[in-house]
Design a protein around this motif. Structure first.
Motif, mmCIF file in Angstrom:
data_model
loop_
_atom_site.group_PDB
_atom_site.id
_atom_site.type_symbol
_atom_site.label_atom_id
_atom_site.label_comp_id
_atom_site.label_asym_id
_atom_site.label_seq_id
_atom_site.Cartn_x
_atom_site.Cartn_y
_atom_site.Cartn_z
ATOM 1 N N MET A 181 30.938 36.040 39.809
ATOM 2 C CA MET A 181 31.334 37.321 40.416
ATOM 3 C C MET A 181 32.670 37.790 39.849
ATOM 4 N N THR A 182 33.657 36.870 39.830
ATOM 5 C CA THR A 182 35.038 37.235 39.497
ATOM 6 C C THR A 182 35.179 37.676 38.042
ATOM 7 N N GLY A 187 38.736 39.798 41.539
ATOM 8 C CA GLY A 187 37.887 38.754 42.095
ATOM 9 C C GLY A 187 37.541 39.054 43.538
ATOM 10 N N SER A 188 38.552 39.405 44.321
ATOM 11 C CA SER A 188 38.279 39.772 45.717
ATOM 12 C C SER A 188 37.507 41.083 45.748
#
Ligand SMILES: Cc1cc2nc3c(=O)[nH]c(=O)nc-3n(C[C@H](O)[C@H](O)[C@H](O)COP(=O)(O)OP(=O)(O)OC[C@H]3O[C@@H](n4cnc5c(N)ncnc54)[C@H](O)[C@@H]3O)c2cc1C
Length: 543
Positions: A181-182, A187-188
């Motif tokens: 994902m990141t 990343g968040s």
């Protein structure tokens, strides 16, 4: 060289004991939440975890970290990662014990609690290899978004055979899953992902872009987020395609990490990488959140397990080491430190098993609502406490705690990780606010759980009332999020301990964490606390 002295007063290594049975809080939790049927298997795993051989695997897997091979000797890309044999030994035991799959293979009451207990026990040997084990377990609920992909992958992911190496998935005895994902820019906030996904006529997609963190890159498949025509979408990316050719998964680099060194964390690049869409276009976060919910639970289990390992090491050392004419464990001030650490560890374990039980019972709407909120609260708080506990427990071993020959240094370096990944502290605290604002039934369920201990301890009752008051005030709520979530965690842990822990543990927790009779460092419990009983309960009994 001639001997100059006799070596005395060094604590023996903490080996040859049953890691599961030594953890009274965990054993009681397993019984409490319908997993008594798993005790024999957990005991066997606990004995294995306590062997010198397993402990040595943990050391070696970290002393000889994974090595990236981007090219073979003739210059062809291979993108393979080589591990020390100890890594494979650790993973073979974990997969053989079903820590990556047992609740899906045998979904009986207590299945998640049994698996949580096993994951906790085996993670005390070594934390890093738990990463692919956890992600494989977590991928299964997300795969439910597509029946065809589910039918294709779940039997491979739930096999109890560990079969390392990049080969056609259909030819392997078992497969593992990771997640990507990141990216560099976020990343968040994964909405900023720039990896592009272009639909092909045959229904597959081609991904082009990068990921900044993708752990365990030797997994067989990954759930990956990328931007498709209708927005951020989740994809299944296998490392080897069904025809046996390698999918493009260029590993640019392995991260040089603070801890978690046994585990490879990579920066992969995708270049027309073949992917299968999982769930609708534009629903990527909704789809992968099913995986994230499971890995968040594993962050709680992992941190509770790490704290338990720290307490075991510290209490064992204090039981054997003498200073100023007596054993450290008999010194009132050291006992205060150990008891304070043990209370923190037991509170984490109590919350961890309760969250696993809610996962088992999530067909019940109240339990699902409770889990929605309590998991975010628990992920925030339990993973935040790990580094503090590790630092203090390390000091209990004196200088030995700071030396790599002993397990404490590795535990200390591992400790911050669970609070960073799968939602860093602030992100989890904000998720709690989101659940409170959008899902009133989640707060109802949370409050009902706390209220089960109502009237049993005045300090808990007062803290619960304060929390209600604080939550009623929505001014500057984002600024206050950490304080609120911390209070929620403490009140929930207090309720669990008052109902289920021995009186000495519950009393120490309520006096310090809820009643405010406490300092800013561990070892500041009030003098009236029965530290002897708490430390005795927490100390591993070695034959
Ligand atoms: C060992 C390791 C393994 C990892 N493995 C993987 C993996 O396999 N797959 C994967 O996809 N990722 C992985 N990650 C990445 C990890 O999930 C991210 O690092 C994490 O989600 C944070 O993202 P970031 O690093 O981009 O930091 P940022 O998103 O930039 O956040 C930085 C800080 O800002 C805070 N913050 C963010 N938003 C807000 C806000 N709105 N208000 C207040 N504070 C905020 C965060 O809490 C954090 O403290 C791994 C990380 C580590 C360390």
């Amino acid at each position: 060289m001639a001997d100059t002295h006799e070596v005395t007063n060094q604590a023996p290594p903490l080996v040859d004991y049953d890691v599961f049975s030594a953890d009274a809080a965990l054993v009681e939790g397993v019984q409490r939440y319908d997993a008594g049927w798993a005790v024999d298997d957990l005991t066997a795993l606990g004995r294995r975890a306590g062997t010198a051989e397993a402990q040595e695997w943990g050391r070696l897997a970290n002393d000889y970290p994974p090595k990236l091979h981007t090219l073979d000797r003739t210059g062809h890309r291979v993108d393979e990662v080589e591990f020390h044999p100890s890594w494979h030994s650790l993973t073979t035991v974990a997969i053989g014990a079903g820590l990556h799959a047992s609740p899906w293979v045998d979904p009986r009451p207590g299945a998640h609690v049994a698996r949580a207990a096993g994951f906790s026990v085996w993670s005390q040997v070594e934390g890093g290899h738990g990463c692919p084990v956890s992600m494989t377990h977590a991928a299964v609920p997300a795969l439910r978004a597509d029946q065809t992909l589910y039918d294709e992958w779940v039997p491979r992911l739930t096999s109890y055979s560990y079969d390392f190496g990049l080969r056609r998935p259909q030819d392997k005895a078992g497969c593992l899953a990771g997640m990507g994902m990141t990216e560099k820019q976020g990343g968040s906030d994964v909405r900023t992902n720039t990896t592009r996904a272009v639909a092909q006529a045959d229904g597959t997609y081609l991904l082009t872009g990068h990921k900044w963190f993708t752990s365990a890159p030797m997994c067989d498949m990954f759930l990956v987020l990328a931007q498709a025509a209708d927005g951020l979408t989740c994809f299944v990316v296998p490392r080897v395609l069904p025809d046996g050719t390698r999918n493009t998964f260029r590993i640019q680099r392995l991260k040089d990490k603070l801890g978690n060194r046994s585990n490879a964390s990579s920066e992969p690049e995708f270049d027309n990488t073949v992917a299968w869409r999982l769930g609708d276009e534009g629903r990527g976060v909704r789809t992968i959140i099913e995986m994230v919910m499971m890995t968040r639970l594993d962050c709680v289990i992992g941190s509770a397990s790490l704290m338990r390992a720290c307490v075991s090491q510290a209490a064992h050392h204090a039981r054997h080491r003498q200073a100023f004419g007596g054993y450290l464990v008999d010194k009132p001030l050291m006992r205060n430190v150990l008891a304070d650490l043990a209370v923190e560890s037991e509170a984490a374990t109590a919350l961890m098993v309760r969250l696993a039980a809610a996962t088992d019972r999530s067909d019940d709407t109240d339990e699902a609502a409770f889990r929605r909120l309590a998991l975010a609260v628990g992920k925030y708080w339990v993973s935040k406490r790990g580094p503090n506990v590790a630092a203090e427990a390390l000091e209990c071993l004196g200088g030995n705690g700071y030396v790599e020959d002993f397990p404490m240094a590795r535990l200390y370096r591992e400790a911050p990780l669970n609070s960073i990944w799968e939602g860093s502290g602030n992100v989890n605290a904000l998720d709690v606010l989101r659940a409170l604002a959008r899902e009133p039934q989640a707060w109802e369920a949370f409050r009902n759980e706390v209220a089960l201990a109502g009237g049993a301890d005045a300090r808990l009752d007062r803290a619960a009332a304060r929390l209600e008051q604080e939550l009623g005030d929505t001014s500057e709520i984002e600024t206050r999020a950490r304080r609120l979530v911390e209070q929620m965690a403490l009140v929930l842990q207090g309720s669990l301990l008052v109902r289920h822990a021995p009186a000495a543990v519950a009393d120490a927790f309520c006096a310090s964490r809820l009643g405010g009779d406490w300092g800013h460092a561990f070892g500041t419990l009030p003098a009236a606390v029965d530290t002897e009983a708490i430390v005795e309960r927490a100390t591993p009994k070695v034959a």
